[in-house]
Design a protein around this motif. Sequence first.
Motif, short mmCIF file in Angstrom:
data_model
loop_
_atom_site.label_atom_id
_atom_site.label_comp_id
_atom_site.label_asym_id
_atom_site.label_seq_id
_atom_site.Cartn_x
_atom_site.Cartn_y
_atom_site.Cartn_z
N GLN A 159 0.83 -1.22 0.00
CA GLN A 159 0.00 0.00 0.00
C GLN A 159 0.86 1.26 0.00
O GLN A 159 0.63 2.17 -0.81
N TYR A 160 1.84 1.33 0.90
CA TYR A 160 2.68 2.52 0.98
C TYR A 160 3.45 2.75 -0.32
O TYR A 160 3.54 3.89 -0.80
N ALA A 161 3.98 1.66 -0.88
CA ALA A 161 4.74 1.79 -2.13
C ALA A 161 3.84 2.26 -3.27
O ALA A 161 4.21 3.17 -4.04
N ALA A 162 2.65 1.68 -3.39
CA ALA A 162 1.75 2.04 -4.49
C ALA A 162 1.32 3.50 -4.39
O ALA A 162 1.27 4.22 -5.40
N VAL A 163 1.03 3.97 -3.19
CA VAL A 163 0.54 5.34 -3.01
C VAL A 163 1.62 6.35 -3.39
O VAL A 163 1.36 7.31 -4.13
N ILE A 180 -5.18 1.22 -11.67
CA ILE A 180 -6.51 1.79 -11.92
C ILE A 180 -6.58 3.23 -11.44
O ILE A 180 -7.12 4.11 -12.13
N GLY A 181 -6.01 3.49 -10.27
CA GLY A 181 -6.01 4.87 -9.75
C GLY A 181 -5.25 5.82 -10.65
O GLY A 181 -5.71 6.94 -10.91
N ALA A 204 -6.12 15.71 -9.76
CA ALA A 204 -5.70 14.39 -10.22
C ALA A 204 -5.14 13.55 -9.06
O ALA A 204 -5.43 12.36 -8.96
N CYS A 205 -4.35 14.17 -8.19
CA CYS A 205 -3.83 13.45 -7.02
C CYS A 205 -4.96 13.00 -6.12
O CYS A 205 -4.93 11.87 -5.58
N ALA A 206 -5.97 13.86 -5.94
CA ALA A 206 -7.11 13.49 -5.10
C ALA A 206 -7.88 12.32 -5.71
O ALA A 206 -8.29 11.39 -5.02
N ILE A 207 -8.08 12.35 -7.03
CA ILE A 207 -8.78 11.26 -7.72
C ILE A 207 -8.02 9.95 -7.54
O ILE A 207 -8.61 8.88 -7.30
N PHE A 208 -6.70 10.00 -7.66
CA PHE A 208 -5.89 8.80 -7.46
C PHE A 208 -6.08 8.23 -6.06
O PHE A 208 -6.29 7.02 -5.89
N LEU A 209 -6.02 9.09 -5.04
CA LEU A 209 -6.13 8.63 -3.65
C LEU A 209 -7.52 8.07 -3.35
O LEU A 209 -7.66 7.02 -2.70
N ILE A 210 -8.55 8.76 -3.83
CA ILE A 210 -9.93 8.30 -3.57
C ILE A 210 -10.18 6.96 -4.25
O ILE A 210 -10.73 6.03 -3.64
N SER A 211 -9.78 6.84 -5.52
CA SER A 211 -10.01 5.59 -6.24
C SER A 211 -9.19 4.46 -5.65
O SER A 211 -9.67 3.32 -5.55
N TYR A 212 -7.96 4.75 -5.23
CA TYR A 212 -7.13 3.70 -4.62
C TYR A 212 -7.78 3.18 -3.35
O TYR A 212 -7.88 1.96 -3.14
N CYS A 213 -8.23 4.08 -2.48
CA CYS A 213 -8.86 3.66 -1.22
C CYS A 213 -10.15 2.89 -1.48
O CYS A 213 -10.46 1.92 -0.77
N ALA A 214 -10.92 3.32 -2.48
CA ALA A 214 -12.16 2.62 -2.80
C ALA A 214 -11.88 1.20 -3.29
O ALA A 214 -12.58 0.25 -2.91
N ILE A 215 -10.85 1.03 -4.11
CA ILE A 215 -10.50 -0.31 -4.61
C ILE A 215 -9.97 -1.18 -3.48
O ILE A 215 -10.36 -2.35 -3.32
N ALA A 216 -9.07 -0.63 -2.66
CA ALA A 216 -8.46 -1.40 -1.57
C ALA A 216 -9.47 -1.77 -0.49
O ALA A 216 -9.24 -2.73 0.25
N SER A 217 -10.56 -1.02 -0.40
CA SER A 217 -11.55 -1.29 0.66
C SER A 217 -12.19 -2.67 0.51
O SER A 217 -12.75 -3.20 1.47
#
Length: 413
Positions: free
Chosen positions: A170-174, A218-219, A348-361
């Motif tokens: 997770q840390y690496a991907a973010v 995806i993010g 764009a950074c916000a979209i990446f973080l939101i989509s990443y958290c939604a997928i990882a959930s």
Amino acid sequence: MSPDHTDHTSKIVGTVWGLLVLNTLGSAGAKTVIPLPRSLIQMVTMGALVAAFALALAVNLQLRIRPSAFVFLLTLLLVPSVISSANLESGFGALFRCARLALFIGTLWLLGRWWDGSLTFVRHHIRMYFAVLGSVAAGLVISPGAAMPELYGGRLVGALWPLTPPQIGQYAAVIIGLTVLLVLGRRTDKASAAVVIVPSLVLLALTHTRTATLGLFIGLTLAIGSLILTSAAARRFFIWAVLCAAVAAVGFSSALQAWFLRGQSQENFTSLTGRAKVWHALLAAPRTASEHLFGAGLGDKSFGGLPIDNSWLAVYHEQGMTGVALVAAIIIVLGGVALLRPPSLPRACAIFLISYCAIASYTEAGLGDASPYLLHLALAASLLAAPAAAAPLSTPEVPRRRIPRWARRSEVT
């Protein structure tokens, strides 16, 4: 305000963010080279949160709070948490976790004063998590056997600090995703970005974390897609990424499939490494009306001694349908605000973080308690915040009205 004072405040705010990252690292994980008692780790992480709140209060003694729908919804999430935890069904640890969540949210309220849509907190985020990954790399060099134990199937773990493969992935991907976006936005040079991206990609590959890898790709696709119409660099990167992905899919399909399956059987892969069995048992368990509405209290995100590994089911188990509705509202509000903002790098950074958290959930827990996922979403909220209007440094002088000479009255002696 003097520049020196501004720099000093900025350093303190960055320190507070780093302490929040330290607090959310957790205390459970692989065995370390030097055995660390769990009580000691909990003391360090909880002490980091108390220090973060104290420092945030010190630089915001006037308690200047900016309105934030994200932090407000998090505050509302405390209500079902406290109601369910007060029954002590999950023990006194539930109340302790409620206090930790309250302190975490209070610190975010205090930091919200500096949320202005800039990339300042993105840089704090990358630096701190890159330092965490540095400790993982150091553990791999010092003791490769402890860093890639058989207990985890040879996947990379934290040998100096107890971190699990999903955490490291997770840390690496973010930070990979955020750094790529900074390069596309020309906010950092390629050499500095390579120092972060290349070793992080290696660590991500060694963790064999599928969720983090899919979340990253995806993010980034969604984030870069939001920049395509306004950024030539984003268009070029997107085209090259598609071509490289096509070549990799054709030339390295067997290697990619082997990495993705991690040596698991088809049955084990279909049941998501046994997660589905825990999910079915959790949903089939009998619940009272109160537990259905407010949950059983904040716990360790497990059911029947096994990890839940799903944010939505973990929230349902601990905070009930009320908590699920509030967490869904957080994702929907942040996503809606991001869609309404004009194209920009912070968006764009916000979209990446939101989509990443939604997928990882779907395969990771953490959206209902103080965790890295809530910190990622807090960063997204800071990127979507409107810049605060600058207050005038002094009251402007009102020009005096000039009175014509003929209108002046002469003194009567």
